[in-house]
Write a protein that holds these residues in place. Structure first.
Motif, short mmCIF file in Angstrom:
data_model
loop_
_atom_site.label_atom_id
_atom_site.label_comp_id
_atom_site.label_asym_id
_atom_site.label_seq_id
_atom_site.Cartn_x
_atom_site.Cartn_y
_atom_site.Cartn_z
N GLN A 5 40.76 35.82 22.05
CA GLN A 5 40.21 34.57 22.58
C GLN A 5 40.74 33.36 21.82
O GLN A 5 41.06 32.33 22.42
CB GLN A 5 38.69 34.61 22.52
CG GLN A 5 38.06 35.56 23.53
CD GLN A 5 36.56 35.75 23.32
OE1 GLN A 5 36.07 35.70 22.19
NE2 GLN A 5 35.83 35.94 24.41
N ARG A 6 40.86 33.50 20.50
CA ARG A 6 41.37 32.38 19.70
C ARG A 6 42.86 32.16 19.98
O ARG A 6 43.31 31.01 20.05
CB ARG A 6 41.14 32.65 18.21
CG ARG A 6 39.66 32.74 17.83
CD ARG A 6 39.44 32.67 16.32
NE ARG A 6 40.09 33.74 15.59
CZ ARG A 6 39.53 34.92 15.32
NH1 ARG A 6 38.31 35.21 15.77
NH2 ARG A 6 40.18 35.83 14.61
N VAL A 7 43.61 33.24 20.15
CA VAL A 7 45.03 33.10 20.49
C VAL A 7 45.19 32.47 21.87
O VAL A 7 46.10 31.67 22.09
CB VAL A 7 45.73 34.47 20.43
CG1 VAL A 7 47.17 34.37 20.97
CG2 VAL A 7 45.76 34.99 18.99
N SER A 8 44.29 32.79 22.78
CA SER A 8 44.33 32.18 24.12
C SER A 8 44.16 30.67 24.03
O SER A 8 44.88 29.91 24.72
CB SER A 8 43.24 32.78 24.99
OG SER A 8 43.26 32.21 26.29
N LEU A 9 43.28 30.21 23.17
CA LEU A 9 43.08 28.77 22.99
C LEU A 9 44.33 28.11 22.38
O LEU A 9 44.73 27.02 22.80
CB LEU A 9 41.87 28.51 22.10
CG LEU A 9 40.50 28.81 22.74
CD1 LEU A 9 39.39 28.65 21.69
CD2 LEU A 9 40.24 27.89 23.92
N ILE A 10 44.94 28.77 21.42
CA ILE A 10 46.18 28.24 20.83
C ILE A 10 47.29 28.17 21.88
O ILE A 10 48.05 27.20 21.95
CB ILE A 10 46.62 29.11 19.64
CG1 ILE A 10 45.63 28.97 18.48
CG2 ILE A 10 48.04 28.74 19.18
CD1 ILE A 10 45.82 29.99 17.38
N THR A 11 47.35 29.18 22.73
CA THR A 11 48.35 29.20 23.80
C THR A 11 48.13 28.04 24.76
O THR A 11 49.08 27.36 25.18
CB THR A 11 48.29 30.54 24.54
OG1 THR A 11 48.48 31.61 23.61
CG2 THR A 11 49.37 30.61 25.61
N GLU A 12 46.88 27.79 25.12
CA GLU A 12 46.57 26.68 26.02
C GLU A 12 46.96 25.34 25.39
O GLU A 12 47.49 24.45 26.07
CB GLU A 12 45.09 26.69 26.37
CG GLU A 12 44.69 27.83 27.29
CD GLU A 12 43.20 27.85 27.55
OE1 GLU A 12 42.52 26.86 27.21
OE2 GLU A 12 42.71 28.86 28.09
N SER A 14 49.32 24.90 23.27
CA SER A 14 50.78 24.85 23.28
C SER A 14 51.31 24.50 24.67
O SER A 14 52.29 23.74 24.80
CB SER A 14 51.36 26.20 22.83
OG SER A 14 50.94 26.52 21.52
N LEU A 15 50.67 25.02 25.70
CA LEU A 15 51.07 24.67 27.07
C LEU A 15 50.90 23.18 27.33
O LEU A 15 51.66 22.58 28.09
CB LEU A 15 50.25 25.48 28.08
CG LEU A 15 50.57 26.97 28.16
CD1 LEU A 15 49.57 27.67 29.07
CD2 LEU A 15 51.98 27.21 28.64
N SER A 16 49.91 22.57 26.69
CA SER A 16 49.68 21.13 26.89
C SER A 16 50.83 20.30 26.33
O SER A 16 51.06 19.18 26.77
CB SER A 16 48.36 20.71 26.25
OG SER A 16 48.46 20.62 24.84
N VAL A 17 51.53 20.84 25.34
CA VAL A 17 52.70 20.15 24.79
C VAL A 17 53.93 20.39 25.67
O VAL A 17 54.72 19.49 25.92
CB VAL A 17 52.98 20.62 23.35
CG1 VAL A 17 54.26 19.98 22.80
CG2 VAL A 17 51.80 20.26 22.44
N LEU A 18 54.07 21.61 26.15
CA LEU A 18 55.26 21.97 26.93
C LEU A 18 55.19 21.47 28.37
O LEU A 18 56.22 21.14 28.96
CB LEU A 18 55.43 23.49 26.91
CG LEU A 18 55.64 24.11 25.53
CD1 LEU A 18 55.66 25.63 25.62
CD2 LEU A 18 56.91 23.60 24.88
N HIS A 19 53.99 21.43 28.94
CA HIS A 19 53.80 20.94 30.31
C HIS A 19 52.66 19.92 30.32
O HIS A 19 51.60 20.16 30.91
CB HIS A 19 53.46 22.10 31.26
CG HIS A 19 54.52 23.13 31.40
ND1 HIS A 19 55.82 22.81 31.73
CD2 HIS A 19 54.48 24.47 31.24
CE1 HIS A 19 56.54 23.93 31.79
NE2 HIS A 19 55.76 24.94 31.50
N PRO A 20 52.86 18.76 29.69
CA PRO A 20 51.74 17.81 29.53
C PRO A 20 51.18 17.28 30.84
O PRO A 20 49.98 16.97 30.92
CB PRO A 20 52.36 16.69 28.70
CG PRO A 20 53.84 16.80 28.90
CD PRO A 20 54.10 18.26 29.07
N CYS A 21 52.01 17.18 31.88
CA CYS A 21 51.50 16.65 33.16
C CYS A 21 50.53 17.60 33.84
O CYS A 21 49.74 17.19 34.68
CB CYS A 21 52.68 16.36 34.10
SG CYS A 21 53.72 15.00 33.53
#
Length: 251
Positions: A5-12, A14-21
């Protein structure tokens, strides 16, 4: 909260940086600071604090290159699918883009020898998309998985640039060698194929073996089973079946 669950939050994050829109809620700098802090906590529980700090710093510094690769994947998906109406659509709705984006993150952590976390990231994508990419697989720029369900890419696969694969493709291993003394599987050896630049692999193809190389600019047809290398600029297809077509007799 569990480690997955914690890794899932980190992944999310990271996605906000890679696909900010699409995923963005924080400014890039703020998001990277949050990722760094949260990831360092997790890595510290698996390794020493000093190792964790160095690893996370290297991971954060790799984000510009990760984003460049991810952006190239988005363009490849948009240009490679006539049904795609915009790059935004492929980011929001294409499972292949989602899975490959997470793979770019997981692969960077894999290269930094972070245990467990890269595999959890890959399983997040696997569970949502049906696309199973081991974080060890090395993948060049402009990689597009179309449709995607059932794709399997093994740990020691090496994929070049501008490669397109369809659903149900497997880049897998042959039988596994065992240590003659312990009887345990031999690890750390090349087990999965290499796919060179500008290759298309159609649905259901299975390509196996660590010595197998698909030469650049080749096309592998649907449902082909390959254990041997093919030279560059080669088209590989199964012989067409011979269906019997006849008029149905009505009772």
């Amino acid at each position: 909260m569990t480690l997955p669950q914690r890794v899932s939050l980190i992944t999310e994050r990271s996605l906000s940086v890679l696909h900010p829109c699409v995923y963005g809620a924080l400014a890039d700098g703020e998001a990277l600071n949050v990722i760094s802090s949260e990831l360092e906590k997790e890595v510290s529980m698996l390794l020493s604090d000093v190792e964790a700090s160095k690893i996370v710093a290297k991971f954060i510094s790799a984000f510009p290159e990760i984003k460049r690769l991810v952006d190239s994947d988005v363009i490849a998906a948009y240009e490679g699918d006539p049904a795609a109406t915009s790059p935004m659509e492929v980011v929001m709705a294409y499972p292949g883009v989602y899975a490959v984006t997470i793979h770019r993150l997981a692969h960077e952590l894999y290269k930094l020898k972070v245990p467990v976390i890269p595999r959890i990231m890959s399983e997040i994508a696997h569970s949502k998309t049906g696309i199973d990419i081991h974080p060890g697989a090395s993948i060049g720029e402009r990689f597009f998985i179309d449709h995607g369900t059932g794709v399997v890419i093994g740990e020691t696969s090496v994929i070049g640039s501008n490669v397109k694969i369809y659903q149900g493709v497997t880049l897998g291993a042959l039988s596994f060698d065992k240590d003659p003394v312990t009887g345990l599987l031999v690890k750390g050896v090349k087990r999965h194929p290499n796919v060179e630049d500008n290759v298309v692999i159609y649905a259901g193809a299975t390509i196996l073996g660590g010595n197998t190389v698909i030469g650049h600019d080749s096309v592998i047809g649907g449902n082909v089973w390959l254990k041997d290398s093919v030279p560059p600029c080669t088209c590989v297809y199964n012989r067409p079946p011979a269906p019997e077509i006849r008029q149905c007799l009505k009772s």
